[in-house]
Scaffold this active site. Structure first.
Site, PDB file in Angstrom:
ATOM      1  N   SER A 126      -6.736   0.251   0.517  1.00 30.81           N
ATOM      2  CA  SER A 126      -5.585   0.927   1.112  1.00 30.81           C
ATOM      3  C   SER A 126      -5.758   1.063   2.632  1.00 30.81           C
ATOM      4  O   SER A 126      -4.898   0.661   3.428  1.00 30.81           O
ATOM      5  CB  SER A 126      -5.439   2.310   0.455  1.00 30.81           C
ATOM      6  OG  SER A 126      -4.553   3.115   1.169  1.00 30.81           O
ATOM      7  N   ASP A 153       0.826  -1.209   0.000  1.00 30.66           N
ATOM      8  CA  ASP A 153       0.000   0.000   0.000  1.00 30.66           C
ATOM      9  C   ASP A 153       0.859   1.257   0.000  1.00 30.66           C
ATOM     10  O   ASP A 153       0.539   2.242  -0.649  1.00 30.66           O
ATOM     11  CB  ASP A 153      -0.941   0.029   1.204  1.00 30.66           C
ATOM     12  CG  ASP A 153      -1.687   1.348   1.258  1.00 30.66           C
ATOM     13  OD1 ASP A 153      -2.474   1.595   0.314  1.00 30.66           O
ATOM     14  OD2 ASP A 153      -1.459   2.154   2.175  1.00 30.66           O
TER      15      ASP A 153
HETATM   16  N1  URA Z   1      -5.965   7.068   3.255  1.00 29.93           N
HETATM   17  C1  URA Z   1      -5.282   5.963   2.912  1.00 29.93           C
HETATM   18  O1  URA Z   1      -4.576   5.393   3.735  1.00 29.93           O
HETATM   19  N2  URA Z   1      -5.412   5.505   1.657  1.00 29.93           N
HETATM   20  C2  URA Z   1      -6.183   6.074   0.725  1.00 29.93           C
HETATM   21  O2  URA Z   1      -6.264   5.602  -0.380  1.00 29.93           O
HETATM   22  C3  URA Z   1      -6.895   7.234   1.092  1.00 29.93           C
HETATM   23  C4  URA Z   1      -6.773   7.705   2.371  1.00 29.93           C
END
Ligand code: URA
Length: 434
Positions: free
Chosen positions: A183, A161
């Site tokens: 995410s 991520d």
């Molecule tokens: N916060 C996150 O961690 N990921 C995203 O895609 C959007 C907000």
């Protein structure tokens, strides 16, 4: 498997299989799938979307790209809260000790602020000595003894991520519900909790501008968590105006202390109690919302939640003198009263513009590497619907630089409207999605 065939499949609107998603995330994490192919797939997902089983598989693959915290040594129900971000949102600082008082363990791994939204970690770090970089064994020890701990992402949580979010940021693929959900959930689920309460914000100061988009995001995230066997609740809350009376790191710590000592702003307390109560319901510590709120209110009123906050600060190496005497928190050199230019009702006090003003003051970051100023921000923020007389203070700006103060004022000038007619106030707490 051939990466371009997977891109083509999604481009043409077909669902990807679990194996394809696993292969993809493994390849992207180890570098065998390059950024340009990941960017192409992210754009295809942006346009064609994903079904819930695909989003769950993506979340699972991203979560398993790094370590997962083993919280099995903590014998209590473990819960966390995640907010999609807002202005003046210091709920986590109050909620963690408050819910810990009810016998629920809160292992909270939080992020820093980026752009106009504040970050829990930055707020905690404005307390001198407070360590957000505990090792996982130290973190678990604090959670076990104190009931709650707030740290940053010191370990290798969801590295896929981390890489993908940075890429999305520069390829126009951030605002995609499947990608946002995977995410956030991949990082949260790696914390090893049993239940998660989501605060999904909507309005001009939030990621999601409309209630409809917020609801779609909430349903997706709740669905992912449930597919993974977690207790899940999402609450939609308003972010058209800042939450509480302050925005800015040390100022928000002062407001947190006030709230824990029984003098919280009504909107801040309402959101905190609502989200906390949902955690009690997930953990089966109460039978209904009213009972949960009564239990929580008692922990607030008795000072037990404040004592728990002090204990958490102490166990993190923070200076508890600062909590007992907030005057010792970082203070800005300049305080400027922002005055009402006419008499009437405040009909707009834009969360977005207050956030942008805070960014101009250096309370937040434009880039991840920026240094922030803990002392600056805005306090005494009025609410939509308040009546003001010409010359009244609508808010106080705390700055360390005259030029930055002027930039902040410019932002606020475009975000505050006083009208003769009484405005309708935004509904703070919206739908609950389980
Ligand atoms: N916060 C996150 O961690 N990921 C995203 O895609 C959007 C907000």
């Amino acid at each position: 498997m051939i990466p371009q065939w997977i891109i083509e499949k999604k481009r043409d609107g077909h669902a990807l299989s679990d194996e394809e998603i696993k292969f993809w995330i493994k390849g992207y994490t180890d570098g065998s799938i390059p950024d340009y192919q990941m960017a192409a797939l992210a754009m295809a997902i942006y346009f064609k979307g994903m079904e819930l089983p695909e989003i769950s598989a993506l979340t699972d693959a991203m979560m398993n790209s790094g370590s997962i915290v083993d919280t099995s040594s903590i014998g209590r129900y473990k819960a966390d809260k995640h907010s999609t971000g807002g202005i003046g949102d210091k709920v986590s600082l109050i909620l963690a000790p408050l819910v810990a008082c009810c016998g629920i363990a809160i292992p909270m791994i939080s992020g820093r602020g980026l752009g106009i939204t504040g970050g829990t970690l930055d707020k905690m770090e404005s307390i001198s000595g407070y360590r957000t970089d505990l090792s996982i064994p130290e973190f678990l020890k604090v959670v076990d003894k104190c009931g709650c701990s707030i740290i940053g992402q010191t370990l290798d949580l969801a590295p896929a991520d981390k890489k993908l979010y940075a890429l999305r940021d520069v390829t126009g693929t951030v605002p995609s519900i499947p990608l946002i959900s995977a995410s956030i959930m991949s990082k949260k689920l790696a914390e090893g909790m049993n239940g998660l309460v989501l605060d999904i914000k909507h309005g001009n100061g939030a990621f999601m501008q409309t209630q409809e988009d917020a609801e779609a995001l909430a349903k997706t995230m709740v669905g992912i968590g449930k597919n993974m066997g977690k207790g899940m609740t999402a609450v939609l809350t308003d972010m058209n105006q800042p939450l509480g009376r302050t925005a800015g790191n040390a100022l928000e710590v002062v407001e947190t202390i006030e709230a824990l000592q029984g003098n919280g702003a009504p909107d801040l307390i309402e959101v905190t109690l609502t989200l906390s109560a949902q955690m009690l319901l997930l953990a089966e510590k109460a039978d209904n919302l009213n009972e949960a709120i009564t239990i929580l209110q008692d922990h607030l009123d008795s000072g037990r939640a404040f004592e728990k906050f002090l204990q958490m600060i102490e166990m993190h190496g923070g200076d508890t003198k600062v909590i007992n005497n907030p005057q010792l928190l970082p203070k800005a050199n300049i305080t400027h009263k922002y005055l009402a230019t006419q008499t009437g009702y405040i009909s707009q006090i834009s969360a977005e513009k207050v956030g942008r003003a805070c960014l101009e003051l250096d309370a937040g970051r434009r880039a991840v590497t920026d240094k922030i100023d803990y002392a600056v921000g805005i306090s005494d923020i009025h609410k939509i619907g308040d009546t003001v007389t010409h010359g009244d203070t609508i808010m106080t700006i705390h700055a360390n630089n005259q030029q930055k103060l002027e930039m902040a004022i410019k932002e606020l000038d475009t975000g505050i409207i006083i009208s003769e007619e009484k405005p309708t106030t935004p509904t703070l707490i919206g739908k609950t999605i389980k």
